[in-house]
Design a protein around this motif. Sequence first.
Motif, PDB file in Angstrom:
ATOM      1  N   GLY A 176       0.889  -1.206   0.010  1.00  0.00           N
ATOM      2  CA  GLY A 176       0.474  -0.181  -0.151  1.00  0.00           C
ATOM      3  C   GLY A 176       0.575   1.564  -0.469  1.00  0.00           C
ATOM      4  O   GLY A 176       1.692   1.155  -0.248  1.00  0.00           O
ATOM      5  N   ASP A 177       0.173   1.898   0.667  1.00  0.00           N
ATOM      6  CA  ASP A 177       1.062   4.109   0.355  1.00  0.00           C
ATOM      7  C   ASP A 177       1.325   3.966   1.973  1.00  0.00           C
ATOM      8  O   ASP A 177       1.534   3.362   2.652  1.00  0.00           O
ATOM      9  CB  ASP A 177      -0.306   4.911   0.477  1.00  0.00           C
ATOM     10  N   THR A 178       3.016   3.994   1.011  1.00  0.00           N
ATOM     11  CA  THR A 178       4.299   4.021   2.363  1.00  0.00           C
ATOM     12  C   THR A 178       5.055   5.513   1.878  1.00  0.00           C
ATOM     13  O   THR A 178       5.698   5.724   2.539  1.00  0.00           O
ATOM     14  CB  THR A 178       5.253   2.910   1.748  1.00  0.00           C
ATOM     15  N   SER A 179       4.017   6.346   1.301  1.00  0.00           N
ATOM     16  CA  SER A 179       4.750   7.249   1.357  1.00  0.00           C
ATOM     17  C   SER A 179       5.399   8.380   2.649  1.00  0.00           C
ATOM     18  O   SER A 179       5.678   9.387   2.255  1.00  0.00           O
ATOM     19  CB  SER A 179       4.034   8.580   0.258  1.00  0.00           C
ATOM     20  N   THR A 180       3.563   8.339   3.691  1.00  0.00           N
ATOM     21  CA  THR A 180       4.200   8.734   4.621  1.00  0.00           C
ATOM     22  C   THR A 180       4.975   8.491   6.010  1.00  0.00           C
ATOM     23  O   THR A 180       5.029   8.829   7.167  1.00  0.00           O
ATOM     24  CB  THR A 180       2.576   9.306   5.452  1.00  0.00           C
ATOM     25  N   LEU A 181       5.319   6.791   5.650  1.00  0.00           N
ATOM     26  CA  LEU A 181       6.462   6.574   6.354  1.00  0.00           C
ATOM     27  C   LEU A 181       7.690   7.415   6.063  1.00  0.00           C
ATOM     28  O   LEU A 181       8.628   8.052   5.170  1.00  0.00           O
ATOM     29  CB  LEU A 181       7.292   4.986   6.220  1.00  0.00           C
ATOM     30  N   ALA A 182       8.317   7.221   7.723  1.00  0.00           N
ATOM     31  CA  ALA A 182       9.470   8.685   8.362  1.00  0.00           C
ATOM     32  C   ALA A 182      10.940   7.133   7.120  1.00  0.00           C
ATOM     33  O   ALA A 182      11.983   8.320   7.040  1.00  0.00           O
ATOM     34  CB  ALA A 182       9.882   8.368   9.849  1.00  0.00           C
TER      35      ALA A 182
END
Length: 647
Positions: free
Chosen positions: A625-631
Amino acid sequence: MSDKTYPVPAEWAARAFLDADEYAAMYQASVADPDGFWAEHGKRIHWFSPFTTVKNTSFIPGQVSIKWFEDGITNVAYNCIDRHLAERADQVAIIWEGDNPSESKTITYGELAAEVNKFANVLRNRDVQKGDRVTIYMPMIPEAAYAMLACARLGAIHSVVFGGFSPDSLAGRISDCESRCIITADEGLRGGRKVPLKANVDAAIERLGGGVDHVIVVRRTGGAVNMEPIRDVWYHEAADLVSDECPAEHMNAEDPLFILYTSGSTGKPKGVLHTTGGYLVYASMTHQYVFDYHEGDVYWCTADVGWVTGHSYIVYGPLANGATTLMFEGVPNYPSVSRFWEVIDKHQVNIFYTAPTAIRALMQSGEEPVRKTSRASLRLLGSVGEPINPEAWEWYHRVVGEGRCPIVDTWWQTETGGILITPLPGATALKPGSATHPFFGVKPEVVDAEGKVLDGATEGNLVIADSWPGQMRTVYGDHERFEQTYFATYPGKYFTGDGCRRDADGYYWITGRVDDVINVSGHRMGTAEVESALVAHPNVSEAAVVGFPHDIKGQGIYAYVTLMADVQPSEELRKELVAWVRKEIGPIASPDLIQFAPGLPKTRSGKIMRRILRKIAEDQFENLGDTSTLADPGVVDDLVTNRQNKK
Ligand code: ATP
Ligand code: MG
């Protein structure tokens, strides 16, 4: 779960605004007669023209509409600044502590007025008008607060995007709300490292193929940046040309104040829209009572202004109350893991509000880095963002607070605008790990999967039965998604998405997201409970628990465990941890699989992203899924490799 209780300390019983009986009476009044209650408390802010109606809200599917004080006229910046000037022009409004410990400064309310007015005039000269969206992508410097307040002053809607987000994430948030004006800095500074904010803005605009007319750049580090002629302007040059007076726009209570995208732990971020009057009443009232803020107190919330906690409890709540609020540019472990405590001593902080992720990280380094500082000024501690494991709570209480500071464990969401479930320090006996009781006007209910309201000691899904003034009004540009996300699951009620337990004393315990509840052989179990048991083991620093398909039990328990800095993983330790959880909770909670993980995937606000861990546990590596907000997306690769090696 821990059932230890900490009574209200005598000192607190004497000094606090409210004791247990007063809380009970006021709470009762707030839910029995919301109109009467909020008509009274709505007066805590200044209105240019007073409201004559109070609550006008409907949670009915198809016609969800939330309005508070709807015919009142006010301005948020006026309330946070001008209103205080007669009495507080020389009082410190903001204490700023830089990333580098040798840098700090104070800004008085008088200075704040001049700075915000100048900022507003710079925006006005770039044709920013009431209702326009302005994206703020800034480090934690006072100009971030000036920019927010300047928008509020003009009636422009700000969308603050956390400075740690990538150009892609930034671009998505600029285009979703169609901002034509961006406020940023040359570079940010965190933990001694530079963050290329302006370069990220350039990359985001390039990705969007235009649409942005103005980029206002604050000079922070002096690093070299590209300045696009006409479009880009240095803030300090523009500010030199404008006056420090600017009238506050007259705003309707229901005019939008800001859009804020949720942190994205569960899916695509939503543009949460908050409005003016109800939001400010609620943010300021919760700030006063939850933190028991008294005249002269120094208050520090360690959140970033890119999160709702920074909006409500660094900027709007405290400033509306004429408080002194500390703003910190840095990180907890730079230059050393004593930094938080050194800042507390340096600025004589009385009230300290942080997140469990920070506490757990600092616990890893032991007590000495805390003990070597004084912390004598501290009186109250707060926690927000995730369930705080009882082990971390006890450490926070015993080591940081020397056993004398109550902890307010505040449960709320971007969507709620302010704190909904929380202790009040003079009124509530504390139970480590419990957010305890609802704030005024908040009607929590525990329901089962079918929506049946459960009474007494019970466990299920947490809903809120009626509106409160700080509630979000819509998803920006997508009211349908607002209704679907929050009001369709349990028609007529606001669905929080969180699971919750209520004990025999009526205390609320958030058990984690509903998606994270595991069903092992027919037993519903909150991931928070198993995680807390693991973290209670002396060798464990952090743990994340998810379910995975299990032939016999339906779901099995999969635990990702991060060990203390000086502990090596071993087969023996794995067995010991399984036995430990068995003993702490019971055989039903024994983990089926334990994977030692040097790091866990977290959102930029420090929350564990269990939806990714769930996919890894289910072997769905292609489907994360969307991992764009991972640090730190690298953490995921490590976990996947480890998992694959195990098979
Ligand atoms: P998204 O909605 O995009 O998935 P998010 O829910 O992480 O992101 P926030 O609004 O920042 O975004 O976080 C709210 C959530 O954080 C709550 O729903 C709850 O799960 C958790 N939370 C916050 N404070 C507490 C607390 N004191 N105790 C337990 N959980 C908390
Ligand atoms: Mg959420």
